[in-house]
Motif scaffolding. Structure first.
Motif, PDB file in Angstrom:
ATOM      1  N   ASP A  44      21.142  56.694 -26.087  1.00 30.25           N
ATOM      2  CA  ASP A  44      20.860  58.015 -26.951  1.00 30.25           C
ATOM      3  C   ASP A  44      19.476  58.234 -26.949  1.00 30.25           C
ATOM      4  O   ASP A  44      18.437  57.467 -26.924  1.00 30.25           O
ATOM      5  CB  ASP A  44      21.420  57.930 -28.364  1.00 30.25           C
ATOM      6  CG  ASP A  44      22.942  57.348 -28.390  1.00 30.25           C
ATOM      7  OD1 ASP A  44      23.714  57.539 -27.532  1.00 30.25           O
ATOM      8  OD2 ASP A  44      23.180  56.586 -29.218  1.00 30.25           O
ATOM      9  N   SER A  54      23.447  61.875 -25.517  1.00 28.32           N
ATOM     10  CA  SER A  54      23.855  60.498 -24.931  1.00 28.32           C
ATOM     11  C   SER A  54      23.546  60.780 -23.368  1.00 28.32           C
ATOM     12  O   SER A  54      24.272  61.925 -22.797  1.00 28.32           O
ATOM     13  CB  SER A  54      25.082  60.007 -25.247  1.00 28.32           C
ATOM     14  OG  SER A  54      25.212  59.806 -26.451  1.00 28.32           O
ATOM     15  N   SER A  97      17.869  54.877 -27.806  1.00 30.17           N
ATOM     16  CA  SER A  97      18.389  53.896 -28.477  1.00 30.17           C
ATOM     17  C   SER A  97      18.284  52.826 -27.481  1.00 30.17           C
ATOM     18  O   SER A  97      18.183  52.956 -26.111  1.00 30.17           O
ATOM     19  CB  SER A  97      19.816  54.021 -28.712  1.00 30.17           C
ATOM     20  OG  SER A  97      20.687  54.333 -27.556  1.00 30.17           O
ATOM     21  N   LYS A 100      23.711  51.157 -24.662  1.00 25.46           N
ATOM     22  CA  LYS A 100      25.271  50.845 -24.842  1.00 25.46           C
ATOM     23  C   LYS A 100      26.336  51.140 -23.741  1.00 25.46           C
ATOM     24  O   LYS A 100      26.041  51.678 -22.962  1.00 25.46           O
ATOM     25  CB  LYS A 100      25.651  52.013 -25.942  1.00 25.46           C
ATOM     26  CG  LYS A 100      24.672  51.982 -27.062  1.00 25.46           C
ATOM     27  CD  LYS A 100      24.974  53.071 -28.046  1.00 25.46           C
ATOM     28  CE  LYS A 100      23.953  53.344 -29.333  1.00 25.46           C
ATOM     29  NZ  LYS A 100      24.273  54.558 -30.061  1.00 25.46           N
ATOM     30  N   SER A 268      25.795  60.506 -32.160  1.00 29.03           N
ATOM     31  CA  SER A 268      24.931  61.063 -31.117  1.00 29.03           C
ATOM     32  C   SER A 268      25.489  62.278 -30.663  1.00 29.03           C
ATOM     33  O   SER A 268      25.071  63.431 -30.948  1.00 29.03           O
ATOM     34  CB  SER A 268      25.030  60.142 -30.039  1.00 29.03           C
ATOM     35  OG  SER A 268      24.331  60.277 -28.944  1.00 29.03           O
ATOM     36  N   CYS A 274      31.201  59.708 -27.475  1.00 30.17           N
ATOM     37  CA  CYS A 274      30.480  58.496 -27.292  1.00 30.17           C
ATOM     38  C   CYS A 274      30.809  57.136 -28.033  1.00 30.17           C
ATOM     39  O   CYS A 274      30.417  56.039 -27.499  1.00 30.17           O
ATOM     40  CB  CYS A 274      28.918  58.963 -27.367  1.00 30.17           C
ATOM     41  SG  CYS A 274      28.460  59.140 -29.161  1.00 30.17           S
ATOM     42  N   SER A 276      29.439  56.181 -30.783  1.00 32.15           N
ATOM     43  CA  SER A 276      28.186  55.895 -31.495  1.00 32.15           C
ATOM     44  C   SER A 276      28.359  55.802 -33.003  1.00 32.15           C
ATOM     45  O   SER A 276      28.029  54.904 -33.844  1.00 32.15           O
ATOM     46  CB  SER A 276      27.111  56.665 -31.326  1.00 32.15           C
ATOM     47  OG  SER A 276      26.733  56.829 -29.899  1.00 32.15           O
TER      48      SER A 276
END
Length: 320
Positions: A44, A54, A97, A100, A268, A274, A276
């Motif tokens: 992100d 993202s 971030s 992920k 996000s 996503c 998040s």
């Protein structure tokens, strides 16, 4: 719920990869190493004046010196891609971030089939690179508008030269048409693993064709929501940890209400794509509007995406 600490980075390089796609290389602002990541991961990015977006990590999995992103200019977007194409400069500072991954690669599959449309190739590139380095069998079917629109063409050519790999391009301007997604999926071996990322119509065809397969072999990632967000309101969200009850009025999402109440909820895309902002649901029945949870996860009703989903019950208790 506390979001993971952001990572300060600098833009090290900006390079036009194809018509409308810029490659962005990031490095840690103190020149130290970045966290390693697995194929299919994303970060992100906090963009000045445009919130958080993202983006898939394009480079070789495990890279820690720099991260590379591929960003297409979206005329109808929310400003993130426009900033990278018009305002970003080498040396600009950003926060991202930690990596992920909700689109993981099965490395030991006997064969992997990838289907992509345009910029949808970006999350697949690290997967293909990983399989190429392992000498595994893979095949990519890529649809683009014209030859100038092939993102990261040089990198694809490099991967295509490895043993066990094959790239098939469909170029609309050359009259090559589009890949027959359903035929590709239906003809794939039962133990092959299939991946798709691209326009909604392509993914819809992929999902439909894959219904006869084991769900564990069908993988896809969407860039946009497929359902309208739930904004009818008229219910209450109870916070299990401190007992507060928050009313969700018409026109607002659960995420809006949580943020207004001062809660630090990670988020996000704000479209339910996503994952998040995923929250655990302890009581109540969510009105699922996301494109992230599986059918089984939706049926379990023990999680929801507050950015887009609502409630079918008068009260919804979440783990906050």
């Amino acid at each position: 719920m506390q979001a993971a600490s952001p990572i300060p980075v600098l833009i090290r390089e900006l390079r036009l990869q194809s018509a409308g796609v810029v490659s962005v290389e990031l490095e840690k602002d103190d020149s130290s190493t970045l966290p390693p990541y697995e194929a299919g991961a994303h970060v992100d990015v906090h963009i000045p004046g445009a919130g958080t977006r993202s983006y898939s990590l394009v480079g070789a999995p495990g890279a820690t010196a720099t991260y590379r992103l591929g960003i297409k200019r979206e005329a109808g977007g929310r400003g993130g891609s426009r900033w990278f194409h018009e305002s970003a400069r080498v040396g600009d500072r950003l926060e991202i971030s930690p990596p992920k991954n909700a689109f993981s690669l099965v490395e030991d599959a006997p064969h992997s089939l990838f289907i992509a449309g345009g910029i949808g190739i970006t999350p697949l590139l690290s997967m293909i690179g990983r399989l190429a380095s392992l000498g595994r069998s893979w095949e990519l079917h890529l649809a683009v508008r014209d030859r100038r629109s092939v993102p990261f063409a040089a990198l694809l050519d490099q991967y295509a030269r490895t043993d066990g790999g094959r790239v098939v391009r469909y170029v609309s301007a050359d009259g090559c048409g589009r890949p027959d997604v359903q035929a590709l999926v239906r003809s794939a071996a039962p133990d092959a693993h299939l991946y798709c990322c691209g326009p909604s119509g392509m993914i819809d065809a992929f999902v439909e064709a894959g219904r006869h397969r084991s769900p564990a072999t069908v993988h896809y990632e969407r860039f946009a929501a497929t359902e309208a967000a739930a904004t009818v309101g008229g219910f209450t969200v109870q916070l299990a940890r401190d007992g507060r009850c928050l009313d969700v009025p018409p026109g607002k999402s659960i995420l809006d209400v949580l943020l207004d109440a001062g809660l630090e909820v990670p988020y996000s895309c704000t479209q339910g794509v996503c994952g998040s902002c995923r929250l655990a649901v302890l009581e109540g029945t969510p009105d699922h509007r996301d494109s992230y949870l599986t059918d089984d996860e939706r049926a379990a009703n023990d999680a929801l995406m507050p950015c887009c989903s609502g409630s079918l019950s008068q009260r919804l208790m979440v783990d906050l």
